[in-house]
Design a protein around this motif. Structure first.
Motif, PDB file in Angstrom:
ATOM      1  N   SER A 140       0.808  -1.219   0.000  1.00 46.49           N
ATOM      2  CA  SER A 140       0.000   0.000   0.000  1.00 46.49           C
ATOM      3  C   SER A 140       0.841   1.269   0.000  1.00 46.49           C
ATOM      4  CB  SER A 140      -0.930   0.021   1.224  1.00 46.49           C
ATOM      5  OG  SER A 140      -1.869  -1.022   1.168  1.00 46.49           O
ATOM      6  N   ARG A 143      -0.585   7.989   1.184  1.00 48.67           N
ATOM      7  CA  ARG A 143      -2.020   7.702   1.200  1.00 48.67           C
ATOM      8  C   ARG A 143      -2.662   8.562   2.283  1.00 48.67           C
ATOM      9  NH1 ARG A 143      -2.511   3.015  -1.834  1.00 48.67           N
ATOM     10  NH2 ARG A 143      -4.642   3.784  -2.143  1.00 48.67           N
ATOM     11  N   ALA A 150      -5.777   9.393   5.349  1.00 48.54           N
ATOM     12  CA  ALA A 150      -6.699   8.905   6.375  1.00 48.54           C
ATOM     13  C   ALA A 150      -7.592  10.064   6.788  1.00 48.54           C
ATOM     14  CB  ALA A 150      -5.943   8.376   7.581  1.00 48.54           C
ATOM     15  N   THR A 204     -12.882   9.802  -2.439  1.00 50.90           N
ATOM     16  CA  THR A 204     -12.838   8.548  -3.197  1.00 50.90           C
ATOM     17  C   THR A 204     -13.177   8.788  -4.657  1.00 50.90           C
ATOM     18  OG1 THR A 204     -13.457   7.292  -1.215  1.00 50.90           O
ATOM     19  CG2 THR A 204     -13.759   6.208  -3.343  1.00 50.90           C
ATOM     20  N   LEU A 241      -7.757   5.478   3.201  1.00 50.58           N
ATOM     21  CA  LEU A 241      -7.593   4.076   3.570  1.00 50.58           C
ATOM     22  C   LEU A 241      -8.014   3.794   5.004  1.00 50.58           C
ATOM     23  CD1 LEU A 241      -4.182   3.059   1.951  1.00 50.58           C
ATOM     24  CD2 LEU A 241      -6.484   2.925   1.005  1.00 50.58           C
ATOM     25  N   ARG A 242      -8.063   4.827   5.830  1.00 46.59           N
ATOM     26  CA  ARG A 242      -8.436   4.657   7.229  1.00 46.59           C
ATOM     27  C   ARG A 242      -9.383   5.784   7.643  1.00 46.59           C
ATOM     28  NH1 ARG A 242      -5.735   0.845   6.148  1.00 46.59           N
ATOM     29  NH2 ARG A 242      -4.087  -0.154   7.379  1.00 46.59           N
ATOM     30  N   LEU A 257     -17.135   3.742   5.349  1.00 46.28           N
ATOM     31  CA  LEU A 257     -16.565   2.511   4.806  1.00 46.28           C
ATOM     32  C   LEU A 257     -17.351   1.996   3.608  1.00 46.28           C
ATOM     33  CD1 LEU A 257     -15.546   0.608   8.062  1.00 46.28           C
ATOM     34  CD2 LEU A 257     -14.058   1.769   6.429  1.00 46.28           C
ATOM     35  N   MET A 269     -15.281   3.754   0.939  1.00 46.88           N
ATOM     36  CA  MET A 269     -13.844   3.494   0.932  1.00 46.88           C
ATOM     37  C   MET A 269     -13.544   2.095   0.398  1.00 46.88           C
ATOM     38  SD  MET A 269     -13.312   5.384   4.619  1.00 46.88           S
ATOM     39  CE  MET A 269     -11.677   4.794   4.999  1.00 46.88           C
ATOM     40  N   SER A 302     -10.178  -1.139   3.596  1.00 41.74           N
ATOM     41  CA  SER A 302     -10.093  -0.035   4.554  1.00 41.74           C
ATOM     42  C   SER A 302     -10.698  -0.447   5.889  1.00 41.74           C
ATOM     43  CB  SER A 302     -10.821   1.201   4.017  1.00 41.74           C
ATOM     44  OG  SER A 302     -10.262   1.624   2.799  1.00 41.74           O
ATOM     45  N   SER A 303     -10.373   0.322   6.915  1.00 42.98           N
ATOM     46  CA  SER A 303     -10.924   0.056   8.240  1.00 42.98           C
ATOM     47  C   SER A 303     -11.112   1.363   8.978  1.00 42.98           C
ATOM     48  CB  SER A 303      -9.997  -0.870   9.039  1.00 42.98           C
ATOM     49  OG  SER A 303      -8.731  -0.263   9.242  1.00 42.98           O
ATOM     50  N   ASN A 316      -3.320  -3.409  10.217  1.00 41.86           N
ATOM     51  CA  ASN A 316      -4.740  -3.322   9.867  1.00 41.86           C
ATOM     52  C   ASN A 316      -5.554  -4.361  10.622  1.00 41.86           C
ATOM     53  OD1 ASN A 316      -6.853  -2.046   8.603  1.00 41.86           O
ATOM     54  ND2 ASN A 316      -6.603  -3.081   6.643  1.00 41.86           N
ATOM     55  N   ARG A 331     -14.785  -2.912  10.365  1.00 41.53           N
ATOM     56  CA  ARG A 331     -14.653  -3.230   8.944  1.00 41.53           C
ATOM     57  C   ARG A 331     -16.028  -3.187   8.291  1.00 41.53           C
ATOM     58  NH1 ARG A 331      -9.523  -4.603   6.522  1.00 41.53           N
ATOM     59  NH2 ARG A 331      -8.271  -5.752   8.006  1.00 41.53           N
TER      60      ARG A 331
END
Length: 634
Positions: free
Chosen positions: A71, A132, A134, A279, A309-310, A368, A371, A375-376, A395, A423
């Motif tokens: 990633s 990336r 968050a 996104t 990603l987060r 989510l 995303m 992702s989380s 993760n 998640r």
């Protein structure tokens, strides 16, 4: 409990140590790419030492390190087809970098570019680190000291490649009152100054990015809420330019209403709008990014991948309290199957201690949905900023939710401040007849997971006689197949087991598609397996997995695995005991409710490793399980 005849495993740390060394070498290499890096400064500063310790505490496995580098690591360039050298070129004397001494300046430049594309070292210098993003909600109020601790953790994340897009909130500031905009802007500037005190560059964004009002319902999953604000790709220019300049953007929760007035709105609405907008903007940028001439990896570009990603919610509440953990936080939440159940079982007393937990749960579910699947979201108390690093690298939750509950109860990491990882997840259901199994999808799942060809006729015919139940995750993204095996009579002189008359509950197959390994499906599936077998009758098993939901009597679960199976380490951690039988390892999980009763009977004497009756029980299991025919074609 381990049998006397079982070989106690010796867990080596070489794998984890090796993966960490590789990971730290990567982090160290990224640091050296910083143009401000002082090559003469060899002694780490206190801040650097704390950063290194935070990474060490994450203890990434080899799989975790590979996923992180996939990633955030340098993207490989396609290897060009080099022309065959002429005889004249092949006989030329070469210099130390492999270029013919008689080559022209143009030829030297061309050769250097080719070497840059094929040499990992040169490519790592030329190719920028993949940054990336968050989405981070700073849900205060926080003291200056608390804020400094939080921002220090966010700076560590930036060093590892994750840039935080921060939205500031203060629950003590009431919206709609006079001066609320000025107060929230002042809170935003406090966060900016805290980041700068830690040595980072931060950019305050106190003009509205979001627009008030929901967007259309296109591409929103059915049953999901639409954010009460929205953004367009053109609105994200300030965020994009801040990240490109190496700054951490810090936003005030402001929006434009239909009359183009700036109003303060909930931070959750701003974050929901950013999750969708960033996104979509990233997807639009990728579609416009020029590809390399051979259709491979994109050429060098300064574009920022805005895809979040987060999602991180940092507050004073910490994770979401769990009914099954007596108020301690949930460890891992499958939003697809558990969202409604968590909302329904949320106790009134928690509305005082965790007043925003359900709103943040809804925020995670909304974000989510837009995303990427891998992702989380994480809800973390301000006292545990180092947990963010562990979440970034692995993760995974701080403590695996699929571990035996006896271990979870004694784990010092399980405290009121333990973070909750969320998640998007998958739906989980229980199938009890062979006719209800989609054979084509099940066969595909098993063959992809095990890398072997299934003997379909023999396998499904055996299930017709022995199937107990199948737990299916998603659209056959994973499955646990459990059968009932008759227990054979033995000539053992040991005392008979209290449940020796019961058949064996055998885990025949446990499989997850490679594309879903690392997205939480493995843990979701094992937790459902626990709830349906050895966890029955236990308060932790009242989960909405479509099965018995905790009602019934726990049954010992038995399975076998090849001795050289790399998954065995994971099985060792989750089993009660194991026995080596030739090229196989026999694992089992004792019914937890019975163990709890047995433990209570013995009081301070504790549980012995093995009882006499267990020796006969384990041998009887081995006699049956080792005779089960293979499911694969040779």
């Amino acid at each position: 409990m381990l049998s006397h005849s079982a070989h106690v495993p010796h867990f080596k740390v070489g794998g984890a140590s090796a993966s960490f060394k590789a990971f730290y070498a990567k982090a160290k290499g990224l640091r050296k790419l910083d143009p401000d890096y002082d090559h003469q400064e060899l002694t780490p500063t206190p801040s650097e030492r704390e950063f290194i310790l935070s990474v060490l505490r994450a203890n990434p496995s080899l799989r975790d390190a590979k996923a992180y580098i996939a990633s955030f690591g340098i993207k490989p360039k396609p290897v060009p087809q080099k022309q065959q050298p002429t005889q004249k070129q092949s006989t030329q004397e070469k210099s130390v970098i492999g270029i013919p001494q008689t080559a022209t300046a143009t030829e030297q430049k061309t050769e250097f570019v080719l070497q840059a594309q094929t040499s990992p070292i040169i490519a790592s210098i030329l190719d920028p680190v993949c940054q990336r993003t968050a989405l981070v909600k700073l849900q205060g109020p926080f003291t200056d000291r608390q804020l400094d601790s939080i921002t220090r953790g966010l700076i560590y994340l930036k060093k590892l490649g994750l840039v935080s897009v921060i939205v500031v909130e203060n629950e003590d500031l009431t919206r709609g009152e006079d001066g609320d905009r000025e107060e929230i802007v002042a809170e935003t500037m406090r966060a900016v100054k805290s980041l700068e005190r830690q040595g980072a560059k931060a950019r305050p964004i106190v003009s509205p990015i979001a627009r008030l009002g929901p967007m259309d319902e296109n591409e929103v999953p059915k049953g999901y809420d639409i954010p009460e604000a929205h953004t367009f790709p053109s609105d994200l220019g300030l965020i994009r330019s801040a990240i490109q300049a190496g700054d951490i953007p810090v936003l005030a929760p402001l929006a434009l209403d239909s009359f183009c007035r700036t109003v303060r709105i909930e931070a959750n609405d701003v974050i929901g709008a950013l999750a969708r907008g960033m996104t979509e903007a990233a997807a639009e940028s990728r579609s416009q990014t020029p590809q390399s001439s051979d259709g491979g990896h994109p050429e060098f570009s300064e574009e920022v991948d805005l895809t979040p990603l987060r999602l991180m919610v940092i507050n004073r509440e910490g994770g979401i309290p769990s009914y099954a953990r007596f108020g301690l936080p949930h460890l891992l939440v499958n939003l697809t199957s558990e969202y409604s159940f968590i909302s329904e079982t949320f106790q009134d007393s928690w509305r005082e201690t965790h007043p925003t937990a359900l709103k943040n749960l809804l925020l995670a579910r909304t974000c989510l949905a837009y995303m990427p699947p891998t992702s989380s979201a994480i809800f973390v108390n301000h006292r545990s900023p180092s947990s963010l690093i562990g979440n970034l690298i692995t993760n995974k939750p701080a403590v695996s939710s699929s571990l035996p509950h006896a271990l979870l109860q004694g784990d010092r990491r399980l405290t009121p401040h333990t973070p909750t990882l969320l998640r998007r997840g998958v739906d989980v259901r229980v199938v009890r007849t062979v006719q209800d199994i989609d054979r084509a999808k099940m066969t595909y799942l098993l063959e992809k997971s095990f890398g072997r060809v299934l003997d379909q006729e023999a396998f499904y015919k055996r299930l017709e006689y022995h199937l107990d139940f199948v737990i299916v995750a998603g659209d056959y993204a994973g499955a646990a197949i459990v059968t009932t095996e008759p227990l054979q009579n033995t000539d053992s002189t040991s005392e008979p087991s209290p449940d020796s008359h019961l058949p064996i509950t055998y885990l025949d197959k446990f499989a997850v598609l490679p594309s879903h390994q690392g997205d939480g499906t493995v843990d979701f599936l094992w937790v459902a397996l626990h709830d349906e077998s050895y966890g029955l009758g236990h308060p932790f098993s009242v989960n909405p997995n479509g099965g018995k939901e905790g009602h019934g009597e726990g049954r010992d679960l038995v399975w076998r695995s090849r001795a050289n199976n790399p998954v065995n380490k994971w099985y060792f951690e989750r089993s009660t005991g194991y026995l080596r039988v030739g090229e196989w390892v026999l694992f089992w999980c004792d019914a937890e409710a019975r163990l709890k009763i047995e433990e209570g009977r013995r009081g301070s004497a504790g549980l012995r490793f093995v009882e006499k009756w267990e020796e006969g029980r384990v041998q009887a299991w081995a006699d049956v399980v080792m005779k089960i025919p293979s499911s694969w074609k040779k």
